[in-house]
Structure formats: structure tokens, C-alpha cells
Write a protein that holds these residues in place. Structure first.
Motif, PDB file in Angstrom:
ATOM      1  N   GLU A   1       0.807  -1.262  -0.007  1.00 44.98           N
ATOM      2  CA  GLU A   1      -0.024  -0.119  -0.143  1.00 44.98           C
ATOM      3  C   GLU A   1       0.687   1.383  -0.107  1.00 44.98           C
ATOM      4  N   ASN A   2       0.547   2.384  -0.605  1.00 45.24           N
ATOM      5  CA  ASN A   2       1.352   3.555  -0.578  1.00 45.24           C
ATOM      6  C   ASN A   2       1.177   4.222   0.768  1.00 45.24           C
ATOM      7  N   PRO A   3       2.256   4.313   1.520  1.00 44.25           N
ATOM      8  CA  PRO A   3       2.129   4.773   2.880  1.00 44.25           C
ATOM      9  C   PRO A   3       1.390   6.141   3.082  1.00 44.25           C
ATOM     10  N   LEU A   4       1.382   6.935   1.880  1.00 44.76           N
ATOM     11  CA  LEU A   4       0.918   8.299   1.953  1.00 44.76           C
ATOM     12  C   LEU A   4      -0.565   8.453   1.496  1.00 44.76           C
ATOM     13  N   ASN A   5      -0.976   7.110   0.603  1.00 49.56           N
ATOM     14  CA  ASN A   5      -2.223   7.298  -0.031  1.00 49.56           C
ATOM     15  C   ASN A   5      -2.920   5.780  -0.210  1.00 49.56           C
ATOM     16  N   PRO A   6      -3.735   5.347   0.886  1.00 47.80           N
ATOM     17  CA  PRO A   6      -4.062   4.114   1.069  1.00 47.80           C
ATOM     18  C   PRO A   6      -4.950   3.752  -0.105  1.00 47.80           C
ATOM     19  N   ARG A   7      -5.448   4.478  -1.010  1.00 44.90           N
ATOM     20  CA  ARG A   7      -6.049   4.078  -2.210  1.00 44.90           C
ATOM     21  C   ARG A   7      -5.341   3.580  -3.278  1.00 44.90           C
ATOM     22  N   GLN A   8      -3.851   3.751  -3.233  1.00 42.54           N
ATOM     23  CA  GLN A   8      -3.057   3.145  -4.077  1.00 42.54           C
ATOM     24  C   GLN A   8      -2.343   1.947  -3.716  1.00 42.54           C
ATOM     25  N   VAL A   9      -2.267   0.893  -4.596  1.00 47.92           N
ATOM     26  CA  VAL A   9      -1.712  -0.468  -4.333  1.00 47.92           C
ATOM     27  C   VAL A   9      -0.584  -0.849  -5.354  1.00 47.92           C
ATOM     28  N   LEU A  10       0.542  -1.191  -4.929  1.00 50.95           N
ATOM     29  CA  LEU A  10       1.491  -1.782  -5.795  1.00 50.95           C
ATOM     30  C   LEU A  10       1.462  -3.153  -5.787  1.00 50.95           C
ATOM     31  N   ILE A  11       1.392  -3.804  -7.040  1.00 53.68           N
ATOM     32  CA  ILE A  11       1.222  -5.269  -7.326  1.00 53.68           C
ATOM     33  C   ILE A  11       2.665  -5.748  -8.057  1.00 53.68           C
ATOM     34  N   GLY A  12       3.377  -6.465  -7.206  1.00 55.95           N
ATOM     35  CA  GLY A  12       4.557  -7.116  -7.984  1.00 55.95           C
ATOM     36  C   GLY A  12       4.393  -8.435  -8.502  1.00 55.95           C
ATOM     37  N   TYR A  13       4.856  -8.622  -9.727  1.00 54.30           N
ATOM     38  CA  TYR A  13       4.703 -10.066 -10.381  1.00 54.30           C
ATOM     39  C   TYR A  13       6.097 -10.860 -10.218  1.00 54.30           C
TER      40      TYR A  13
ATOM     41  N   ARG B   1       7.791 -12.030 -12.257  1.00 46.41           N
ATOM     42  CA  ARG B   1       8.857 -12.005 -13.418  1.00 46.41           C
ATOM     43  C   ARG B   1       9.418 -10.580 -13.529  1.00 46.41           C
ATOM     44  N   GLY B   2       9.287  -9.758 -12.576  1.00 41.54           N
ATOM     45  CA  GLY B   2       9.803  -8.429 -12.369  1.00 41.54           C
ATOM     46  C   GLY B   2       8.908  -7.022 -12.847  1.00 41.54           C
ATOM     47  N   LEU B   3       7.734  -7.419 -13.305  1.00 41.79           N
ATOM     48  CA  LEU B   3       6.770  -6.137 -13.628  1.00 41.79           C
ATOM     49  C   LEU B   3       6.099  -5.759 -12.213  1.00 41.79           C
ATOM     50  N   MET B   4       5.918  -4.621 -12.041  1.00 44.12           N
ATOM     51  CA  MET B   4       5.349  -3.951 -10.899  1.00 44.12           C
ATOM     52  C   MET B   4       4.189  -3.142 -11.403  1.00 44.12           C
ATOM     53  N   VAL B   5       3.107  -2.946 -10.820  1.00 44.50           N
ATOM     54  CA  VAL B   5       2.130  -2.266 -11.490  1.00 44.50           C
ATOM     55  C   VAL B   5       1.100  -1.435 -10.290  1.00 44.50           C
ATOM     56  N   LEU B   6       1.246  -0.012 -10.519  1.00 45.72           N
ATOM     57  CA  LEU B   6       0.688   0.889  -9.301  1.00 45.72           C
ATOM     58  C   LEU B   6      -0.708   0.711  -9.866  1.00 45.72           C
ATOM     59  N   TRP B   7      -1.747   0.571  -8.760  1.00 46.31           N
ATOM     60  CA  TRP B   7      -3.020   0.257  -8.988  1.00 46.31           C
ATOM     61  C   TRP B   7      -3.938   1.094  -8.228  1.00 46.31           C
ATOM     62  N   ASP B   8      -4.797   1.991  -9.086  1.00 46.24           N
ATOM     63  CA  ASP B   8      -5.922   3.072  -8.133  1.00 46.24           C
ATOM     64  C   ASP B   8      -7.139   2.067  -7.920  1.00 46.24           C
ATOM     65  N   LEU B   9      -7.323   1.969  -6.332  1.00 40.71           N
ATOM     66  CA  LEU B   9      -8.278   1.333  -5.886  1.00 40.71           C
ATOM     67  C   LEU B   9      -9.719   2.056  -6.330  1.00 40.71           C
ATOM     68  N   ASP B  10     -10.005   3.252  -6.255  1.00 42.32           N
ATOM     69  CA  ASP B  10     -10.997   3.725  -6.603  1.00 42.32           C
ATOM     70  C   ASP B  10     -11.603   3.804  -7.836  1.00 42.32           C
ATOM     71  N   ARG B  11     -10.631   4.233  -8.984  1.00 40.75           N
ATOM     72  CA  ARG B  11     -11.036   4.022 -10.340  1.00 40.75           C
ATOM     73  C   ARG B  11     -10.840   2.883 -11.054  1.00 40.75           C
ATOM     74  N   GLN B  12     -10.163   1.986 -10.090  1.00 43.08           N
ATOM     75  CA  GLN B  12      -9.995   0.406 -10.651  1.00 43.08           C
ATOM     76  C   GLN B  12      -9.173   0.276 -11.973  1.00 43.08           C
ATOM     77  N   ARG B  13      -8.095   1.167 -11.967  1.00 45.32           N
ATOM     78  CA  ARG B  13      -7.187   1.014 -13.253  1.00 45.32           C
ATOM     79  C   ARG B  13      -5.781   1.225 -12.933  1.00 45.32           C
ATOM     80  N   PRO B  14      -4.694   0.839 -13.782  1.00 45.59           N
ATOM     81  CA  PRO B  14      -3.375   1.098 -13.329  1.00 45.59           C
ATOM     82  C   PRO B  14      -3.143   2.562 -13.544  1.00 45.59           C
ATOM     83  N   ILE B  15      -1.968   2.820 -12.460  1.00 50.62           N
ATOM     84  CA  ILE B  15      -1.657   4.366 -12.747  1.00 50.62           C
ATOM     85  C   ILE B  15      -0.144   4.404 -13.356  1.00 50.62           C
ATOM     86  N   GLN B  16       0.706   3.251 -13.140  1.00 47.42           N
ATOM     87  CA  GLN B  16       2.153   3.261 -13.803  1.00 47.42           C
ATOM     88  C   GLN B  16       2.456   1.863 -13.634  1.00 47.42           C
TER      89      GLN B  16
END
Length: 956
Positions: free
Chosen positions: A191-203, A205-220
Motif C-alpha cells: 500500500e502507498n504509505p501516503l495514500n491508502p487508495r493506491q496499491v502496488l502489485i509485484g509479479y 517475473r519483475g513487472l510492478m503495477v501501481l493500481w488505483d483502488l477507486d478508479r479500478q485502473r493502473p496508474i503506472q
């Protein structure tokens, strides 16, 4: 006593009420280190630490004395533990893929750990198991959601505490960045320590995805190329660390610009040659200057691939902490950061990050009892304050370099645990936490291969990686002959005697100063020139001839060496007469440690006792096997922990070391399991083995004069009695002690004699040596006749003294194959009545506890306690003088139990939710000096311990 008064009326109901007043069976607390830990969790808000094990146990620890335990019904390993932030709930994941919700529920100002829900992901119909196999868990800071990442690359969202799947919130990432192939396993969720609505998913194979829980879409998207092991989101919210399987870690910046194809920086701390994975990485800002970087693994594969290391880097200081066993997990107590807490397979280690040199903090609990394999245990109740303080001072001097002296002295009671490396460790057992006080080493008396400076080499200057050995677990005994088998401590005189595996018996006295002395050996030939016997076992240990410098504490001044050097099977110490008796499988003798000479030797060998000459090591393999199976059965469990494939060679080495505890539980300990229930013929092996020795001042020759005596009982059902002439105090140094044979009893059924007790004219057991002189017991009743109680494996038989005619007996049922394995005398009392009465406490080979009244030898109560298959648990049991006991439930843990309504030691604690208002200063429990360290208030030791204290204060 009260007993007789009730009996005479013959009121059964009154007798039953009397039993209820005195006896009650409870397993109260588990001391030691959890066997085969597999997961670690920590709640900063509750200040609670959680450990899960491979057998499905979950244990919580707070301030000293605050402990909770739960057991999953499933016999599966706990792979992850997560506290819900700022709640009193926690979630466990088992390797059968089930999730469990636990809570601390307060009831009568005492919390209990309860399982309140269980759940397994269902997933879409027909989906392969990998879709729902949970690999990563995020307990969201809202306290309302769990995010579950799976092996198939999916992230499911579940509402807690009720475990409701929120299908509309499930996260599925479009796979544009890995060529439309399967994303593989979700390795981490953060979880983003400053914004609980953002979650980082690490796979993986090496890819990491920053996900927006409210908009339900990737940010980065962060496009790492190396296999991902772990992720750490820094406190600024802007930087992310990722660690990888090639021994590198990378730093990424959260910019919002998508995708990020290159990390800001990439480091290979132990680089150039191929390195092992960095399995976890943490970076924390520090009050002084640069941040702390802490990571596990990353070692050069070829040269240090077998090391278990966590590296700590701060400013110019860099250390690779080198642990004694595999790292399960670690966390950092963040304020400061103040401490690094590491759970390894065999111990919990806390490193102080705020003190120069990063010393290890002595924890108040979870101290590994099994640093060296435990070979036997001994318990001493109600220790005089003076002795307690002297032992404590000796221990404090050993530890001055890293721990402050423990200020508080609680009720004085401790137990000694003897180890295979020839050490005796003294533990404060007066409370819920078994706390180490002092360690005595006997190895210095002998010449062994051990180099005393082995542990000192802390790595040379400029060595790379900069290793520092941490932890005390050391299963490899330098010489199994050093293993200690028997111990007796006189708490009034401070004399201690310890006896070992190779026929050595040491007599020690307490000295507050260091002293240099030579220990002379008195060799005692137990075969007494018997013809035709040749010892095939181990050689005796060689004694150092030059003086040895002994540190403050117990210092050896006399050594008796039995020939043949067989395991010492029984000892007795009489500190008033200054005598020590000892027995082996060949005979017994006793030694005058005041004049330093041996008084008596008696060979008990039968011509048919050839087994006794084989020595302890010949039969040891089969015993090792049964011991190992016995421990395995207790905690059987599948091991299929992801990412933690164990190094088989090492596991084997650890197993082999565990095997060495075999000599410890002597051959005879296991014999009853195989023996048929029938009268034994005299040609059984080991008939001469001495099982019990007992000094008594009683009537042996005639009924008008009592006299000092020594009694010995053997495996073949024989009891030998000797009358002793001990000179008066003024003449004690000049006149010899004289012994002559007085009586011999041969039990008809030849069952091994496991206990001997003399009862005085009032039917009470004789007091211990010096106990009356210290006003801690009344003088024995010398009017009226004394009785000898002989406890064999099959029955309890009372004989009148001095005639030795049989008076009464109680048979243990021979139908179910019950045999007495352990016997002790204990005092019981009700909660209301001051009066105490003595009873016999007995453990059978079926694992049952019996309490038997004295002197009427009637069965009072019995309770199942230990599983009958658990041979090593039964063999390790010790009783206290006030109706409690301890036995090993694994190589590293004691279960403590109580048979007494009056004396119980168990945790009694309250954990409050972090947000509730708290009393300003919780009233601390009152500890009054009571036997076995239990306060007078009933069943209340750590009453109202509120867990807001720091978890690891520098002393308990």
C-alpha cells in the motif's frame, strides 16, 4: 492430617470434595522456542509479535508475561501472519490455501485468542488451482479489506472480518507489458504509505503495477527484468525498492509517467560473482543522518551460499549478521529505527540498532532452551533469597558486556536444564517467561577437542562480506561424553553435583570470585575385580592436570570418575553429611567430599549382565530412531513452503545433531515400551542398573536409635541399605565416615525400583538435608515407627522399619501395561486452608498422571497428560515440590502443567484495542514470595498486564 479425619467418617462425598479442593489438572503455558516456526507477524499498534509454526500453531507475545496460543484444526503449516492495522484481529494463511481470522476477545478483564472465521478462495468455475492459490496477502490499513494475490496472477478483494468476496473489486491487469504471456505469480502487494487508495502489485517475473483502488485502473507500470523477490515502499511515498533473485536491488520513482522502463539505480551489494537472491529488503530513515538499509540474502553463491545472513548498512557501518539457522522472516521496530527482530528456525534474535556496535538484546522470552541439546532437567522450589541473588550476580557478570543487570527479583524458584555440551543453564521459572539467569560450563575440567576461543573470532578486519556471528544455537556437541545426565542442587548450602555420560561426577560450590584450581579425580572401580568382564564402551574423559581458572559462580572442586565410564544413572547429595552417592549400570558408591575420598563401592552386576558392558553408544542408533520418530509424531506436518526450499544437507546435519540427545535419555528410559508385562527373569539385561539413591536418617538396625543410611534401588527389583557412621562436626575432618551393609530387599516380581521414600512417625516424607536447620520444615517425627515406601515400575509397597516387613501395597494396573516412569513427592493445599499435605505424583508410560495419598497409598485422582507415543516427552518430565511439572513437547519447548488448585503459573493478560482510552497507570501485579513462584491470589500471575509496554525492553 485432614485426610485421615475425613476417611474415618467414610463420607465419600466429603472425600470427593476434599479431592476437588486439592487437585486440579491444567496445562498452563509453553516455555521456550516454538518448534519449526514458519511465519512471523508484528502489530506496531498492539506491540504484539506473532509466530506461526509448521504444525499449525499460532503464538502471540507482548510485554513479558503476555502470551497467547492458538492451534489451527488443519494440520498444515502457517505460511503467513498479518495483523489488521490498528485492530485486535489477525489473519493467517496456511499451506493448504486456507485463510483464518483470529481475534483477541476480552472476557472478565482477560483476553483470549479465538478463531472467528475461515475461508478459501472459490474462483471462477473450472479455473485451474493456480488461479486461487494465494501467494501474497495485504491487510489494508482501512481494516476492512484483504487483498489476495495468487499464483495465477490475479488479485482478489475480500471484505473482513467476515471474509466476503467483493467480486466487483477484483483486480485484473491487462497484460500489455509481457508479450501477452501469463503474468505469473503475484509476489507482493504493498500500500502507498501516503495514500491508502493506491496499491502496488509485484509479479514474480519483475513487472510492478501501481493500481488505483477507486478508479479500478493502473496508474503506472515499472518494467523490471529480473525475477522479483520483494518490494519496499519508502515512507516518502515517492520511492520504491525492489529486490531480485540475482542478488540485486533497484530503486524506482513514482512519477505518474507511464511506463517506467529503467530503475533510478541498481545495486548488487555483494556483486561481481553470481549472488543468491535478496529475499526481503527494507529502508528506513534514521534520526541521525542517512537511512538504514536492511536486507536478507544476496551472498556470493559459490563462497557463502550456505550462510544465513541479514545485512545492515547505515552510513559507513556495514555488517552481515550471520545467523545459526535458516531465516524465516524479519521486521524492524520503526521508531528510531530502534531494533531489528529476526526469526530464524531455531531462535528469535533482536538487534539493538540505536546502540553503537548493534548489540544483541537479551529477550525476556523465546530464549532457545536447546542451544545445545537438552539432556536432562532439574527443578528447585522456593530458593533462599541469598542464593538467588548470588546466582543472579554470577549470571550478570557473564553478561555485563551487553545487558544491564536484571533489577527485579521475583519469587525465587528456578530450574536447571542440562545440555549435551556439558553446560548447566539456570532459568528463572517463577513466572510465565522462563528467563535465563546463569550458565555453568563443566567442559573446562576436561581435555576436549574444543578450543575455548572458537566463538571469539568475530571476523578479521576488512573481511568481505563483513560477517558477524549472531545467535547461540549450536547443535554440534564437541564431545557427547560431556553430556550431563543427572543433577542435584542443595539450595541451603549452595553445593551442586552434576554427573555425565562418561561416568564423571563433579561436586561444585558457589564462589562469588573467580578462582584458579586443580580438580583432582578420584577413580572408582565399580566392577570390584569381577572376573571376565571387559568394557566395550567409550573411554573416560581426560582431566586437565594444570590449574583451571573458573569464573564466579559454581566452581568444581572434586571429581569422581567411575570405571567403567558408563552413563551415571542416579545421584544423591547430602549436604549436611557432605556425601554424594552415585550409580551406573554396574553398581553404586558414595564419596565424602569433605575429606575427598571414596567410602563405599558395591557392584550390582549379574554375570548375565553382558549388555551393561556394551556401553551407551552401541544401542544408541535404535534409540535415536525412536526419539526422532517420537518428536516427529508430535509435530508431524507437511512442508511445502514456497521460496523456502531447504538445503537438504543442512537439514540432515541438524537432524543428526538432534539424534545425539539419544544417549541423554538413557537406554532404560525407553525399555518399558518394548517390555512385556510379566515377572522378569534375573537374566534380563541391565538388572544391575542403579535407578535411585536416597539418604535418610531413620531406623535401620533397631527401633530405638535412628542412624544415617543410604538406600539404593536397581533395575532388577533389588533394594540395598547401608548404615553410615558420620563423625560429629568437631571430628568430621579427621575421623573417617564408615558404612556397612544392613538390609537387602528383593521384590518378588523384579520390577525396576524407580523411587524410595522414608515416611516418619506421622506418615510425612523426611525433610531434605538442612531444611530443618533453616527452619523451612518441621523436624521429622522420631516417635512412632518409620516406613519405607518402595516405588517400582508396577507397584507402591510400604514396609515397616527397621524390620522391613511388608505393610500395604497398591498395584498399578498391569492390564493396560501401565508402568511408573517418574515419581515425586509434592505438597498440596486448598485455596482456603493453610494446611498442606504430601502426596506422591506419578507419571506412567501411558502418559497418565496419578496422585497417590500418603501414608495410606490410595489412588486419589488421575489425568491423561502426554500422548503415550511421545516417548521423549514422557522421559523428559520433571515434577516440582508443589504439584507442577514440565515436559518437552519438542526439542525446544517445555509444556508446563499444574495438578494443584492452589499453585498455578499461567498467563493472565488483557490486550486493549489501540484506539480505546487507557487507564493512566495500570496497577501492576503483586508478587508475594510463594513456593514455585506463584502469588497467593489464585491463578493470577501476570494479572492485568497491559500490552502497551515496549516489546523488548533491555531487561525483563
Amino acid at each position: 492430617g485432614t485426610m485421615k479425619r475425613f476417611r474415618r467418617h467414610g463420607h465419600e462425598s466429603q472425600r470427593d470434595k476434599h479431592k476437588q479442593d486439592l487437585y486440579q489438572f491444567n496445562k498452563t503455558v509453553e516455555h521456550g522456542f516454538p518448534h519449526q516456526p514458519s511465519a512471523l507477524g508484528f502489530s506496531p499498534s498492539l506491540q504484539l509479535l506473532a509466530i506461526g509454526t509448521r504444525s499449525g500453531a499460532i503464538k502471540l507475545y507482548g510485554a513479558p508475561g503476555v502470551e497467547f496460543m492458538g492451534l489451527h484444526d488443519e494440520n498444515a503449516a502457517v505460511t503467513q501472519v498479518h495483523f489488521l492495522p490498528n485492530q485486535v484481529e489477525l489473519v493467517t494463511l496456511l499451506d493448504d490455501n486456507s485463510l483464518h481470522m483470529w481475534t483477541l476477545r476480552a472476557h472478565n478483564s482477560m483476553s483470549e485468542l479465538l478463531e472467528i472465521g475461515r475461508f478459501t478462495l472459490s474462483g471462477p468455475p473450472g479455473a485451474p488451482p493456480s488461479v486461487t492459490r494465494v501467494t501474497a496477502v495485504l491487510a489494508h490499513s482501512s481494516g476492512e479489506l484483504l487483498l489476495l494475490g495468487t499464483e495465477g496472477g490475479h488479485v482478489f478483494v475480500v471484505e473482513v472480518p467476515g471474509f466476503r468476496e467483493l467480486e466487483e473489486n477484483n483486480i485484473s491487469v491487462e497484460d500489455d507489458y509481457v508479450g501477452r504471456r501469463n503474468l505469473e505469480c503475484v509476489e507482493t502487494l504493498h500500500e502507498n504509505p501516503l495514500n491508502p487508495r493506491q496499491v502496488l502489485i509485484g509479479y514474480s517475473r519483475g513487472l510492478m503495477v501501481l493500481w488505483d483502488l477507486d478508479r479500478q485502473r493502473p496508474i503506472q507500470h515499472f518494467l523490471g527484468t529480473q525475477q522479483l523477490e520483494s518490494v519496499w515502499w519508502m515512507e516518502d511515498g515517492e520511492n520504491i525498492l525492489s529486490s531480485h533473485s540475482d542478488g540485486s536491488y533497484c530503486q524506482w520513482t513514482v512519477t505518474g509517467e507511464d511506463p517506467q522502463t529503467e530503475p533510478e539505480k541498481q545495486e548488487m551489494p555483494y556483486g561481481s560473482f553470481p549472488c543468491k537472491a535478496i529475499s526481503k529488503v527494507i529502508q528506513l530513515p534514521s534520526k541521525q543522518g542517512p537511512p538504514f538499509l536492511i536486507f536478507s540474502g544476496g551472498m556470493p553463491r559459490a563462497s557463502y551460499g550456505d550462510r544465513h545472513c541479514i545485512s545492515v548498512i547505515h552510513s559507513k557501518t556495514h555488517e552481515a549478521l550471520d545467523f545459526t539457522s535458516r531465516i524465516i522472516d524479519f521486521f524492524v521496530i520503526r521508531e528510531g529505527p530502534s531494533a531489528l527482530v529476526v526469526l530464524v528456525e531455531e531462535e528469535l534474535i533482536v538487534v539493538d540498532l540505536q546502540t553503537e556496535g548493534w548489540p544483541v538484546i537479551q529477550t525476556p522470552y523465546l530464549v532457545p532452551l536447546h542451544c545445545s541439546a537438552i539432556t536432562c532437567s532439574h527443578h528447585v522450589s522456593s530458593i533462599p533469597l541469598k542464593l538467588w541473588e548470588r546466582v543472579q550476580a554470577a549470571g550478570a557478570q557473564q553478561n555485563t558486556h551487553y545487558s544491564k543487570k536484571v533489577q527485579t527479583i521475583r519469587t525465587h524458584k528456578y530450574r536447571n536444564i542440562k545440555h549435551e555440551d556439558g553446560t548447566v543453564r539456570f532459568w528463572d521459572a517463577s513466572g510465565v517467561c522462563l528467563y535465563p539467569m546463569y550458565k555453568l560450563s563443566t567442559a573446562g575440567v576436561f581435555l576436549t577437542d574444543a578450543d575455548p576461543n572458537d566463538n571469539m573470532n568475530q571476523g578479521s578486519e576488512g573481511e568481505w562480506p563483513p560477517f558477524r556471528k549472531v545467535g547461540c544455537f549450536d547443535p554440534y556437541s564437541d564431545d557427547p561424553r560431556l553430556g550431563i545426565q543427572k543433577i542435584h542442587l542443595c539450595k541451603y548450602s549452595g553445593y551442586l553435583t552434576v554427573a555425565g555420560t562418561a561416568g564423571q561426577i563433579l561436586v561444585l560450590e558457589l564462589n562469588d570470585e573467580a578462582a584458579e584450581q586443580t580438580v583432582e579425580a578420584t577413580v572408582v572401580d565399580l566392577l570390584q575385580g569381577q572376573e571376565g568382564f571387559r568394557w566395550k564402551g567409550q573411554a573416560r574423559l581426560d582431566v586437565r592436570e594444570e590449574p583451571v581458572l573458573f569464573p564466579p559462580g559454581f566452581q568444581p572442586f572434586a571429581l569422581v570418575q567411575c570405571q567403567p565410564p558408563a552413563v551415571v544413572t542416579a545421584i544423591a547429595l547430602h549436604s549436611e553429611w557432605k556425601l554424594v552417592a552415585f550409580g551406573t549400570s554396574h553398581g553404586f558408591g558414595f564419596y565424602d567430599y569433605h575429606q575427598r575420598n571414596n567410602i563405599l563401592v558395591k557392584c550390582t552386576l549379574n554375570p548375565s549382565d553382558q549388555m551393561a558392558l556394551e556401553g551407551p553408544l552401541s544401542r544408541v542408533k535404535s534409540i535415536k530412531k525412536s526419539l526422532r520418530q517420537s518428536f516427529r509424531r508430535i509435530r508431524r506436518s507437511r512442508v511445502s513452503m514456497r521460496k523456502h526450499h531447504t538445503n537438504n544437507a543442512l537439514r540432515l546435519a541438524l537432524h543428526n545433531s538432534e539424534l545425539l540427545r539419544a544417549e541423554a535419555l538413557q537406554e532404560m528410559e525407553l525399555a518399558p515400551v518394548q517390555r512385556k508385562i510379566e515377572a522378569r527373569s534375573s537374566d534380563d539385561s541391565f538388572t544391575g542398573l542403579v535407578r535411585t539413591l536416597y539418604f535418610a536418617d531413620t531406623f535401620v538396625s533397631d527401633s530405638s536409635h535412628s542412624t544415617p543410611s543410604l538406600w539404593a534401588g536397581t533395575n532388577g527389583g533389588a533394594v540395598f541399605a547401608y548404615v553410615l557412621r558420620v563423625p560429629s562436626l568437631e571430628r568430621r575432618a579427621e575421623d573417617p565416615v564408615v558404612a556397612h551393609a544392613a538390609k537387602e530387599i528383593q521384590l518378588m516380581h523384579r520390577a525396576p525400583v524407580v523411587g524410595l521414600v522414608v515416611l516418619d512417625g506421622k506418615g510425612a516424607p523426611l525433610p531434605e538435608p538442612l531444611e530443618v536447620a533453616h527452619d523451612l520444615a518441621r523436624s521429622p517425627e522420631m516417635h512412632g515407627s518409620h516406613h519405607l515406601l518402595v516405588v517400582s515400575e508396577e507397584q507402591f509397597k510400604l514396609f515397616t522399619l527397621p524390620k522391613v516387613s511388608s505393610k500395604s501395597k497398591l498395584k498399578l494396573t498391569a492390564v493396560d501395561g501401565s508402568r511408573v516412569r517418574r515419581v515425586g513427592v509434592a505438597w498440596f493445599g486448598s485455596r482456603t486452608d493453610e494446611q498442606l499435605e504430601s502426596s506422591l505424583v506419578v507419571l506412567t508410560n501411558q502418559g497418565e498422571l496419578h496422585v497417590i495419598s500418603l501414608p495410606s497409598i490410595k489412588m486419589m485422582v488421575h489425568y491423561p497428560c502426554i500422548r503415550r507415543e511421545d516417548v521423549s516427552g514422557i522421559a523428559s518430565c520433571v515434577f516440582t515440590k508443589y504439584g507442577q511439572g514440565f515436559y518437552l513437547i519438542s526439542p525446544s519447548e517445555f509444556e508446563r502443567f499444574s495438578l494443584s488448585t492452589r499453585w498455578v503459573v499461567e498467563p493472565h493478560c488483557l490486550v486493549e484495542a489501540p484506539l480505546q482510552m487507557r487507564p493512566k497507570n495500570p496497577s501492576s501485579p503483586v508478587h508475594r514470595d510463594q513456593p514455585d513462584g506463584v502469588p497467593t491470589e489464585h491463578r493470577c500471575v501476570c494479572s492485568c498486564v497491559i500490552v502497551q509496554k515496549p516489546l523488548f525492553p533491555s531487561c525483563c
